[in-house]
Design a protein around this motif. Structure first.
Motif, PDB file in Angstrom:
ATOM      1  N   VAL A  19       0.948  -1.119  -0.133  1.00 35.26           N
ATOM      2  CA  VAL A  19      -0.475  -0.050  -0.179  1.00 35.26           C
ATOM      3  C   VAL A  19       1.064   1.342   0.352  1.00 35.26           C
ATOM      4  N   GLU A  20       1.684   1.232   0.548  1.00 34.43           N
ATOM      5  CA  GLU A  20       2.895   2.238   0.783  1.00 34.43           C
ATOM      6  C   GLU A  20       3.323   3.418   0.140  1.00 34.43           C
ATOM      7  N   LEU A  21       4.136   1.472  -1.604  1.00 28.26           N
ATOM      8  CA  LEU A  21       4.674   1.365  -2.240  1.00 28.26           C
ATOM      9  C   LEU A  21       3.758   2.485  -3.657  1.00 28.26           C
ATOM     10  N   MET A  22       2.227   1.881  -3.491  1.00 27.92           N
ATOM     11  CA  MET A  22       1.678   1.965  -4.615  1.00 27.92           C
ATOM     12  C   MET A  22       0.548   3.765  -4.370  1.00 27.92           C
ATOM     13  N   ARG A  23       1.087   4.204  -3.240  1.00 24.19           N
ATOM     14  CA  ARG A  23       0.702   5.282  -3.093  1.00 24.19           C
ATOM     15  C   ARG A  23       1.753   6.572  -2.966  1.00 24.19           C
ATOM     16  N   ARG A  24       2.810   5.877  -2.720  1.00 31.87           N
ATOM     17  CA  ARG A  24       4.241   6.098  -3.471  1.00 31.87           C
ATOM     18  C   ARG A  24       3.819   6.969  -5.360  1.00 31.87           C
ATOM     19  N   LEU A 100       6.498  -0.095 -12.745  1.00 29.97           N
ATOM     20  CA  LEU A 100       6.153   1.626 -12.758  1.00 29.97           C
ATOM     21  C   LEU A 100       7.220   1.536 -11.277  1.00 29.97           C
ATOM     22  N   GLU A 101       7.604   0.260 -10.596  1.00 25.81           N
ATOM     23  CA  GLU A 101       8.818  -0.134  -9.143  1.00 25.81           C
ATOM     24  C   GLU A 101       9.661  -0.367  -9.497  1.00 25.81           C
ATOM     25  N   GLY A 102       9.899  -0.393 -11.390  1.00 23.17           N
ATOM     26  CA  GLY A 102      10.976  -0.746 -11.658  1.00 23.17           C
ATOM     27  C   GLY A 102      12.744   0.146 -11.381  1.00 23.17           C
ATOM     28  N   SER A 103      12.317   1.512 -10.637  1.00 26.84           N
ATOM     29  CA  SER A 103      13.591   2.239 -10.739  1.00 26.84           C
ATOM     30  C   SER A 103      13.454   1.944  -8.690  1.00 26.84           C
ATOM     31  N   GLU A 104      12.915   1.688  -7.746  1.00 26.19           N
ATOM     32  CA  GLU A 104      12.660   1.742  -6.314  1.00 26.19           C
ATOM     33  C   GLU A 104      13.650   0.415  -6.414  1.00 26.19           C
ATOM     34  N   GLY A 105      13.815   0.168  -6.109  1.00 25.42           N
ATOM     35  CA  GLY A 105      14.787  -0.768  -5.957  1.00 25.42           C
ATOM     36  C   GLY A 105      14.335  -2.521  -5.232  1.00 25.42           C
ATOM     37  N   VAL A 106      12.815  -2.473  -5.205  1.00 28.66           N
ATOM     38  CA  VAL A 106      11.918  -3.260  -5.039  1.00 28.66           C
ATOM     39  C   VAL A 106      10.762  -4.251  -5.897  1.00 28.66           C
ATOM     40  N   ARG A 107      10.421  -4.918  -5.940  1.00 26.53           N
ATOM     41  CA  ARG A 107       9.255  -5.430  -6.699  1.00 26.53           C
ATOM     42  C   ARG A 107       7.960  -5.479  -6.355  1.00 26.53           C
ATOM     43  N   PHE A 108       7.044  -5.518  -6.931  1.00 18.56           N
ATOM     44  CA  PHE A 108       5.641  -6.182  -6.445  1.00 18.56           C
ATOM     45  C   PHE A 108       5.819  -8.202  -6.045  1.00 18.56           C
ATOM     46  N   HIS A 109       5.145  -8.714  -5.790  1.00 19.91           N
ATOM     47  CA  HIS A 109       5.419  -9.784  -5.422  1.00 19.91           C
ATOM     48  C   HIS A 109       4.406 -10.512  -4.709  1.00 19.91           C
ATOM     49  N   ILE A 110       3.877 -11.435  -5.360  1.00 22.21           N
ATOM     50  CA  ILE A 110       2.344 -12.127  -4.727  1.00 22.21           C
ATOM     51  C   ILE A 110       2.886 -13.230  -4.277  1.00 22.21           C
ATOM     52  N   ARG A 111       1.560 -13.195  -2.592  1.00 25.30           N
ATOM     53  CA  ARG A 111       1.713 -14.212  -1.979  1.00 25.30           C
ATOM     54  C   ARG A 111       1.083 -14.676  -2.032  1.00 25.30           C
ATOM     55  N   SER A 112       0.524 -16.027  -2.071  1.00 25.65           N
ATOM     56  CA  SER A 112      -1.087 -16.746  -2.164  1.00 25.65           C
ATOM     57  C   SER A 112      -1.072 -17.466  -1.222  1.00 25.65           C
ATOM     58  N   ARG A 113      -2.512 -18.404  -0.739  1.00 29.73           N
ATOM     59  CA  ARG A 113      -2.918 -19.506   0.095  1.00 29.73           C
ATOM     60  C   ARG A 113      -3.909 -20.201  -0.953  1.00 29.73           C
ATOM     61  N   VAL A 114      -4.431 -21.147  -0.796  1.00 27.16           N
ATOM     62  CA  VAL A 114      -5.900 -21.470  -1.056  1.00 27.16           C
ATOM     63  C   VAL A 114      -6.723 -21.635  -0.342  1.00 27.16           C
ATOM     64  N   PHE A 115      -7.807 -21.246  -0.927  1.00 25.48           N
ATOM     65  CA  PHE A 115      -9.140 -20.670  -0.166  1.00 25.48           C
ATOM     66  C   PHE A 115      -9.674 -21.980   0.433  1.00 25.48           C
ATOM     67  N   THR A 116     -10.106 -21.562   2.119  1.00 29.40           N
ATOM     68  CA  THR A 116     -10.932 -23.081   2.368  1.00 29.40           C
ATOM     69  C   THR A 116     -11.869 -23.377   1.480  1.00 29.40           C
ATOM     70  N   ASP A 117     -12.628 -24.762   1.641  1.00 31.13           N
ATOM     71  CA  ASP A 117     -13.665 -25.293   1.069  1.00 31.13           C
ATOM     72  C   ASP A 117     -14.779 -23.578   1.883  1.00 31.13           C
ATOM     73  N   ALA A 118     -15.338 -23.334   2.763  1.00 30.93           N
ATOM     74  CA  ALA A 118     -16.114 -22.261   2.373  1.00 30.93           C
ATOM     75  C   ALA A 118     -15.792 -21.342   2.117  1.00 30.93           C
TER      76      ALA A 118
END
Length: 129
Positions: A19-24, A100-118
């Motif tokens: 969120v902080e990087l997105m706002r920047r 857009l974050e290419g020059s920031e020295g960081v990159r966006f990354h996805i972490r994931s978890r499988v949804f529960t049956d519910a």
């Protein structure tokens, strides 16, 4: 309406660092959007663009709008990931050359978890998967 008011889980979330990087980036480039395709790195690095710069179409799925930012995924990639909650995070390293974050020295990354049956049942009932 948010996913919470519709009784189904959100499909994409953000860490505070994301969120902080997105706002920047938004302060510098205007409104943003994300697109995650099935390209390199198993699609773990979504691309961040000025909103509207990447054209989406019928082949893309809008997963959500974390912090007000549309997050799309290619339909073919979504078929593999539709049972998975995605969390947008930030890690050290260079982002994609067009992201857009290419020059920031960081990159966006996805972490994931499988949804529960519910959660899967709630997403199905809402016609989200």
């Amino acid at each position: 309406m948010t996913a919470e008011t519709n009784n189904y889980p959100e499909q994409v979330l953000c860490t505070p660092a994301a969120v902080e990087l997105m706002r920047r980036l938004s302060a510098r480039h205007g409104e943003l959007m994300f697109h995650q395709s099935g390209g390199c790195c198993d699609g773990s690095s979504p691309m961040c663009y000025p909103r509207g710069e990447f054209l989406t179409g019928d082949q893309d799925v809008l997963l959500g709008e974390p912090d007000g930012t549309p997050f799309y995924m290619s339909r073919s990639q979504f078929e593999y990931w539709k049972h998975t909650e995605l969390t947008l995070d930030v890690v050290p390293g260079r982002g994609g050359m067009f992201s857009l974050e290419g020059s920031e020295g960081v990159r966006f990354h996805i972490r994931s978890r499988v949804f529960t049956d519910a959660e899967i049942a709630a997403l199905r009932a809402a016609h989200r998967i």
